[in-house]
Design an enzyme around this catalytic site. Structure first.
Site, PDB file in Angstrom:
ATOM      1  N   ASN A 123       0.848  -1.189   0.000  1.00  0.00           N
ATOM      2  CA  ASN A 123       0.000   0.000   0.000  1.00  0.00           C
ATOM      3  C   ASN A 123       0.886   1.241   0.000  1.00  0.00           C
ATOM      4  O   ASN A 123       2.051   1.181   0.422  1.00  0.00           O
ATOM      5  CB  ASN A 123      -0.896   0.008   1.251  1.00  0.00           C
ATOM      6  CG  ASN A 123      -2.051   0.991   1.152  1.00  0.00           C
ATOM      7  OD1 ASN A 123      -2.242   1.644   0.123  1.00  0.00           O
ATOM      8  ND2 ASN A 123      -2.822   1.096   2.221  1.00  0.00           N
ATOM      9  N   HIS A 136       0.918   5.309   1.305  1.00  0.00           N
ATOM     10  CA  HIS A 136       0.212   6.239   2.182  1.00  0.00           C
ATOM     11  C   HIS A 136       0.933   7.577   2.179  1.00  0.00           C
ATOM     12  O   HIS A 136       2.167   7.625   2.159  1.00  0.00           O
ATOM     13  CB  HIS A 136       0.150   5.687   3.612  1.00  0.00           C
ATOM     14  CG  HIS A 136      -0.576   6.608   4.546  1.00  0.00           C
ATOM     15  ND1 HIS A 136      -1.906   6.894   4.401  1.00  0.00           N
ATOM     16  CD2 HIS A 136      -0.141   7.336   5.604  1.00  0.00           C
ATOM     17  CE1 HIS A 136      -2.273   7.760   5.343  1.00  0.00           C
ATOM     18  NE2 HIS A 136      -1.221   8.039   6.086  1.00  0.00           N
ATOM     19  N   ASP A 194      -2.688   1.107   8.152  1.00  0.00           N
ATOM     20  CA  ASP A 194      -1.388   1.725   7.865  1.00  0.00           C
ATOM     21  C   ASP A 194      -0.307   1.326   8.880  1.00  0.00           C
ATOM     22  O   ASP A 194       0.483   2.176   9.316  1.00  0.00           O
ATOM     23  CB  ASP A 194      -1.534   3.266   7.832  1.00  0.00           C
ATOM     24  CG  ASP A 194      -2.504   3.730   6.755  1.00  0.00           C
ATOM     25  OD1 ASP A 194      -2.672   3.014   5.755  1.00  0.00           O
ATOM     26  OD2 ASP A 194      -3.106   4.808   6.921  1.00  0.00           O
ATOM     27  N   GLN A 232       6.321  12.423  -4.943  1.00  0.00           N
ATOM     28  CA  GLN A 232       7.249  11.413  -4.421  1.00  0.00           C
ATOM     29  C   GLN A 232       6.607  10.028  -4.385  1.00  0.00           C
ATOM     30  O   GLN A 232       7.273   9.022  -4.588  1.00  0.00           O
ATOM     31  CB  GLN A 232       7.758  11.815  -3.035  1.00  0.00           C
ATOM     32  CG  GLN A 232       8.517  13.132  -3.025  1.00  0.00           C
ATOM     33  CD  GLN A 232       9.617  13.170  -4.075  1.00  0.00           C
ATOM     34  OE1 GLN A 232      10.411  12.231  -4.200  1.00  0.00           O
ATOM     35  NE2 GLN A 232       9.652  14.240  -4.847  1.00  0.00           N
ATOM     36  N   GLU A 233       5.290   9.992  -4.124  1.00  0.00           N
ATOM     37  CA  GLU A 233       4.582   8.700  -4.189  1.00  0.00           C
ATOM     38  C   GLU A 233       4.808   8.059  -5.555  1.00  0.00           C
ATOM     39  O   GLU A 233       5.034   6.854  -5.670  1.00  0.00           O
ATOM     40  CB  GLU A 233       3.084   8.900  -3.966  1.00  0.00           C
ATOM     41  CG  GLU A 233       2.719   9.387  -2.579  1.00  0.00           C
ATOM     42  CD  GLU A 233       1.206   9.488  -2.387  1.00  0.00           C
ATOM     43  OE1 GLU A 233       0.474   8.597  -2.821  1.00  0.00           O
ATOM     44  OE2 GLU A 233       0.768  10.484  -1.783  1.00  0.00           O
TER      45      GLU A 233
HETATM   46  C1  GRF Z   1      -2.566   8.975  -2.539  1.00  0.00           C
HETATM   47  O1  GRF Z   1      -2.178  10.180  -1.959  1.00  0.00           O
HETATM   48  C2  GRF Z   1      -2.311   7.826  -1.595  1.00  0.00           C
HETATM   49  O2  GRF Z   1      -1.248   8.054  -0.745  1.00  0.00           O
HETATM   50  C3  GRF Z   1      -3.589   7.802  -0.807  1.00  0.00           C
HETATM   51  O3  GRF Z   1      -4.596   8.102  -1.733  1.00  0.00           O
HETATM   52  C4  GRF Z   1      -4.056   8.892  -2.778  1.00  0.00           C
HETATM   53  C5  GRF Z   1      -4.391   8.204  -4.056  1.00  0.00           C
HETATM   54  O4  GRF Z   1      -4.108   8.960  -5.167  1.00  0.00           O
HETATM   55  N1  GRF Z   1      -3.718   6.510  -0.169  1.00  0.00           N
HETATM   56  P1  GRF Z   1      -4.255   8.331  -6.616  1.00  0.00           P
HETATM   57  O5  GRF Z   1      -5.671   7.739  -6.729  1.00  0.00           O
HETATM   58  O6  GRF Z   1      -3.197   7.316  -6.819  1.00  0.00           O
HETATM   59  O7  GRF Z   1      -4.114   9.515  -7.534  1.00  0.00           O
END
Ligand code: GRF
Length: 227
Positions: free
Chosen positions: A112, A114, A150, A178-179
């Site tokens: 996952n 977060h 989480d 950064q994600e």
């Molecule tokens: C992201 O910020 C993730 O961390 C959170 O939900 C958001 C999802 O964004 N769990 P996306 O749908 O990938 O654009």
């Protein structure tokens, strides 16, 4: 786990799917040796579904409201993933808690993302909670999913500064950039067979990035009076 030439992915979404897009883009660039076998959304109107379709990826809508229990919903998701021989499940903005039905079926194989530096600020308002608390450094975390919200073993984290004047939106946008880097990276480490879970620790085998990762992020920056 040994290196897998191409990891078969199932991606679960609930919304925008920008993390799904980042995974697709990493595969297209050749940075991630993975094949997305199926994208499942628990919401029929999730914009992320269109992103998948645009790339010819199979999609499915499994609406949680149609099922009497969390377990029944998970059984339906599991059957769809199993039918496509999925090896790793990526939760990319998937807004449902998984039951042991899914967790036991994919031990150490559900990731996952977060938008906080866990264990700070779990739950659905990570950036807002970070702003409200007044932290100077925020970030995001990819972790293996375990029972609870989480709380699983951390695989990769990225830190960003909280800037003066930031609000929830501006901070969330900085974190999201950064994600999009660390989620494909974590999946790639899995594909390469480099992740080993020892209790809470995720050991990354053959990690040569220590030198480049060792520069600290200090916010606000310390200005050396001599320079
Ligand atoms: C992201 O910020 C993730 O961390 C959170 O939900 C958001 C999802 O964004 N769990 P996306 O749908 O990938 O654009």
């Amino acid at each position: 786990m040994a290196e897998n030439p191409t990891v078969k992915l199932g991606v679960l979404i609930s919304g925008t799917g920008s993390n799904l897009q980042a995974i697709i883009d990493a595969i297209l660039r050749g940075d991630l040796k993975a094949e997305i076998r199926l994208v499942i959304s628990n919401r029929a109107d999730a914009p992320g579904l269109e992103r998948a379709r645009r790339h010819g990826i199979e999609t499915g809508v499994i609406e949680h409201r149609q099922f009497p229990s969390r377990e029944d919903f998970d059984h339906a998701v599991l059957a769809a993933l199993r039918a496509r021989s999925v090896e790793l499940v990526a939760l990319a903005g998937f807004m449902r808690l998984l039951s042991p039905v899914m967790l036991d079926a994919f031990p150490g194989s559900i990731m996952n993302i977060h938008n906080s530096l866990l264990p700070s600020f779990p739950g659905i308002h990570g950036p807002k909670d970070a702003i409200d608390y007044g932290v100077k450094i925020a970030g995001c975390t990819v972790f293996f999913v375990t029972p609870g919200v989480d709380v699983g073993p951390v695989i990769v984290q990225a830190a960003v500064p909280v800037m003066p004047g930031d609000d929830e939106q501006s901070l969330a946008a900085r974190i999201l950039q950064q994600e999009h880097r660390i989620f494909p990276h974590a999946i790639s480490l899995f594909q390469q067979g480099r992740l080993e879970i020892h209790g809470r620790q995720v050991i990354i085998k053959g990690d040569s990035s220590t030198t480049q990762s060792s520069s600290p992020l200090v916010n606000p920056a310390v200005i050396d009076p001599k320079s």
